[in-house]
Write an enzyme that holds these catalytic residues in place. Structure first.
Site, PDB file in Angstrom:
ATOM      1  N   LYS A 119      -3.586 -11.098  -7.082  1.00 22.39           N
ATOM      2  CA  LYS A 119      -4.849 -11.241  -6.337  1.00 22.39           C
ATOM      3  C   LYS A 119      -5.953 -10.383  -6.972  1.00 22.39           C
ATOM      4  O   LYS A 119      -5.676  -9.278  -7.436  1.00 22.39           O
ATOM      5  CB  LYS A 119      -4.572 -10.764  -4.900  1.00 22.39           C
ATOM      6  CG  LYS A 119      -5.732 -10.826  -3.956  1.00 22.39           C
ATOM      7  CD  LYS A 119      -5.353 -10.269  -2.587  1.00 22.39           C
ATOM      8  CE  LYS A 119      -5.591  -8.784  -2.516  1.00 22.39           C
ATOM      9  NZ  LYS A 119      -5.599  -8.211  -1.163  1.00 22.39           N
ATOM     10  N   LYS A 156     -10.050  -4.905  -5.234  1.00 18.66           N
ATOM     11  CA  LYS A 156     -10.991  -3.832  -5.551  1.00 18.66           C
ATOM     12  C   LYS A 156     -10.269  -2.612  -6.121  1.00 18.66           C
ATOM     13  O   LYS A 156     -10.886  -1.762  -6.737  1.00 18.66           O
ATOM     14  CB  LYS A 156     -11.858  -3.468  -4.340  1.00 18.66           C
ATOM     15  CG  LYS A 156     -11.158  -3.425  -3.023  1.00 18.66           C
ATOM     16  CD  LYS A 156     -12.168  -3.406  -1.863  1.00 18.66           C
ATOM     17  CE  LYS A 156     -11.466  -3.733  -0.545  1.00 18.66           C
ATOM     18  NZ  LYS A 156     -12.299  -4.093   0.524  1.00 18.66           N
ATOM     19  N   LYS A 216       0.837  -1.210   0.000  1.00 23.51           N
ATOM     20  CA  LYS A 216       0.000   0.000   0.000  1.00 23.51           C
ATOM     21  C   LYS A 216       0.862   1.246   0.000  1.00 23.51           C
ATOM     22  O   LYS A 216       0.507   2.251  -0.628  1.00 23.51           O
ATOM     23  CB  LYS A 216      -0.943   0.006   1.215  1.00 23.51           C
ATOM     24  CG  LYS A 216      -2.078  -0.986   1.052  1.00 23.51           C
ATOM     25  CD  LYS A 216      -3.243  -0.682   1.966  1.00 23.51           C
ATOM     26  CE  LYS A 216      -4.353  -1.695   1.769  1.00 23.51           C
ATOM     27  NZ  LYS A 216      -5.351  -1.671   2.817  1.00 23.51           N
TER      28      LYS A 216
HETATM   29  P1  TYM Z   1     -10.303  -6.416   3.083  1.00 29.13           P
HETATM   30  O1  TYM Z   1     -11.382  -5.421   3.296  1.00 29.13           O
HETATM   31  O2  TYM Z   1      -9.198  -6.059   2.139  1.00 29.13           O
HETATM   32  O3  TYM Z   1     -10.907  -7.778   2.613  1.00 29.13           O
HETATM   33  C1  TYM Z   1     -11.991  -8.379   3.301  1.00 29.13           C
HETATM   34  C2  TYM Z   1     -11.833  -9.895   3.279  1.00 29.13           C
HETATM   35  O4  TYM Z   1     -11.796 -10.378   1.942  1.00 29.13           O
HETATM   36  C3  TYM Z   1     -10.665 -11.214   1.760  1.00 29.13           C
HETATM   37  N1  TYM Z   1     -10.182 -11.076   0.364  1.00 29.13           N
HETATM   38  C4  TYM Z   1      -9.970 -12.113  -0.464  1.00 29.13           C
HETATM   39  N2  TYM Z   1     -10.126 -13.434  -0.311  1.00 29.13           N
HETATM   40  C5  TYM Z   1      -9.842 -14.226  -1.376  1.00 29.13           C
HETATM   41  N3  TYM Z   1      -9.422 -13.751  -2.576  1.00 29.13           N
HETATM   42  C6  TYM Z   1      -9.242 -12.435  -2.772  1.00 29.13           C
HETATM   43  N4  TYM Z   1      -8.842 -11.992  -3.961  1.00 29.13           N
HETATM   44  C7  TYM Z   1      -9.525 -11.542  -1.696  1.00 29.13           C
HETATM   45  N5  TYM Z   1      -9.482 -10.186  -1.542  1.00 29.13           N
HETATM   46  C8  TYM Z   1      -9.879  -9.926  -0.276  1.00 29.13           C
HETATM   47  C9  TYM Z   1      -9.646 -10.704   2.769  1.00 29.13           C
HETATM   48  O5  TYM Z   1      -8.678 -11.676   3.080  1.00 29.13           O
HETATM   49  C10 TYM Z   1     -10.525 -10.357   3.949  1.00 29.13           C
HETATM   50  O6  TYM Z   1     -10.784 -11.512   4.723  1.00 29.13           O
HETATM   51  N6  TYM Z   1      -7.564  -5.754   7.190  1.00 29.13           N
HETATM   52  C11 TYM Z   1      -8.730  -6.409   6.654  1.00 29.13           C
HETATM   53  C12 TYM Z   1     -10.016  -6.037   7.362  1.00 29.13           C
HETATM   54  C13 TYM Z   1      -9.971  -6.252   8.832  1.00 29.13           C
HETATM   55  C14 TYM Z   1     -10.122  -7.486   9.510  1.00 29.13           C
HETATM   56  C15 TYM Z   1     -10.033  -7.167  10.895  1.00 29.13           C
HETATM   57  C16 TYM Z   1     -10.312  -8.796   9.084  1.00 29.13           C
HETATM   58  C17 TYM Z   1      -9.801  -5.285   9.771  1.00 29.13           C
HETATM   59  N7  TYM Z   1      -9.841  -5.842  11.003  1.00 29.13           N
HETATM   60  C18 TYM Z   1     -10.111  -8.168  11.841  1.00 29.13           C
HETATM   61  C19 TYM Z   1     -10.417  -9.787  10.057  1.00 29.13           C
HETATM   62  C20 TYM Z   1     -10.300  -9.467  11.415  1.00 29.13           C
HETATM   63  C21 TYM Z   1      -8.884  -6.000   5.194  1.00 29.13           C
HETATM   64  O7  TYM Z   1      -8.407  -4.975   4.781  1.00 29.13           O
HETATM   65  O8  TYM Z   1      -9.673  -6.835   4.480  1.00 29.13           O
END
Ligand code: TYM
Length: 334
Positions: A197, A200, A115
């Site tokens: 990956k 978004k 990032k």
């Molecule tokens: P975020 O918002 O980027 O993504 C949310 C969830 O989606 C999963 N994910 C994917 N899984 C499979 N293939 C992909 N291409 C893919 N892109 C995203 C992510 O692994 C995630 O589970 N930091 C985290 C949010 C967060 C969080 C937490 C998660 C904040 N606090 C506590 C669990 C527990 C994030 O940015 O996810």
């Protein structure tokens, strides 16, 4: 434990449009686990401002995401669905844990490096300490299990380290959480560059399926998905495009890879891509319809927001008070 049930915590950022990766890697598993655990699902808006946001848009996206959790099938009477910013304990615990996390640990986080390289004009301290906030999210609820996609595993590992470090100083304060990664779908790849990956933030619109894409768009994007010239529907690393499509198909249909391979034996890539697209449409369309219906019901969504913020605050404060006492903060006089 809450009422004899183990605790689950997970969250998503309301930044950009959610993709099929978010659904298959995380949200879908939330649904299967929600009966077994006492669940907390947060819209993590504190995390979102590590990257510059337009306020009105952030507010709308956060509400849409909260509505989407419900539209996808999470019952908000059983699962605590809430905004992170409504629970001050996240930020309070995060500060404390900052003092128990080393710079060296944060320096190793690949997502920070990633990032930071994309937002060179705004490498703020929040972006750097983001994994500590994530640890606070999880530990605040004494979560036993955290369903996430593979990209979040490094953050989970850090959470475990911080929890163990804190426990070794102060006794058993935090539950040390385990990640939950689905058998398939844990890393959905870009449809255009299957070594990357699905994200978004991808600039190529054909690379990602958005959860709100209409059926025609979904089918069109799958028709354009990058494959190879092997002319074989096989599940192997040498064919990353086909492998990714098989992962998507299996996760959407709950079929095993073997079943899918049998089904598509001797078929061409064209037919295969169409079948994958149709499988995705049949998963997303009902969610989109329910989302449209729920979005109109302001009173209902508002009531969920209010009730669940109260519930989340109750459990968060329990942990926070315990932690504050352990580190030596004076008790409040009420
Ligand atoms: P975020 O918002 O980027 O993504 C949310 C969830 O989606 C999963 N994910 C994917 N899984 C499979 N293939 C992909 N291409 C893919 N892109 C995203 C992510 O692994 C995630 O589970 N930091 C985290 C949010 C967060 C969080 C937490 C998660 C904040 N606090 C506590 C669990 C527990 C994030 O940015 O996810």
């Amino acid at each position: 434990m809450i009422d004899g049930k183990k605790v689950l915590f997970s969250g998503m950022q309301a930044t950009g449009n959610l993709t099929l990766g978010n659904y298959l890697g995380a949200l879908k598993n939330w649904l299967t686990l929600s009966d077994e655990y006492e669940c907390f699902y947060s819209v993590v808006d504190l995390h979102s401002i590590t990257v510059r946001q337009e306020p009105a848009q952030l507010r709308k996206r956060a509400r849409d995401l909260l509505t989407l959790y419900i539209a996808a099938g999470l019952d908000p009477k059983k699962n605590c669905i809430y905004y992170q910013s409504h629970v001050a304990g996240h930020a309070q615990l995060s500060w404390i844990l900052n003092c128990y996390t080393y710079m060296g640990e944060l320096n190793r986080m690949t997502q920070f490096k990633d990032k930071a390289s994309k937002h060179t004009d705004n490498i703020n301290a929040g972006l750097f300490t983001y994994p500590v906030l994530m640890a606070a999210d999880i530990l605040l609820f004494q979560a036993d299990v955290v369903p996430v996609g593979k990209d979040q595993l490094q953050h989970l590992e850090l959470t475990r380290d911080v929890a163990q470090r804190f426990n070794s100083i102060y006794g058993d304060v935090f539950t040390v959480p385990e990640p939950y990664i689905g058998k398939t779908g844990a890393k959905i790849m870009s449809l255009q560059e299957p070594s990357k990956k699905m994200s978004k933030s991808d600039e190529n619109p054909n690379a990602s399926i958005l959860l709100m894409d209409d059926p025609d768009t979904i089918i069109r994007k799958f028709k354009r998905a990058v494959t190879d010239s092997e002319a074989c529907i096989c599940y192997r690393d040498e064919q990353p495009g086909i492998k990714n499509l098989l992962d998507i198909y299996c996760t959407c249909t709950n079929k095993t890879v073997e079943e899918a391979l049998r089904e598509f034996e001797g078929k061409g890539y064209g037919d295969f891509k169409l079948a994958v697209g149709e499988a995705v449409v049949s998963v997303l369309k009902p969610i989109q319809d329910e989302f449209a219906r729920l979005s109109k019901d302001k009173v209902y969504i508002d009531s969920i927001i209010k009730e669940n913020a109260e519930k989340a605050n109750y459990y968060a404060n329990k942990t926070l008070r315990k932690v504050q006492k352990k580190v030596g903060f004076p008790e409040q006089i009420r």
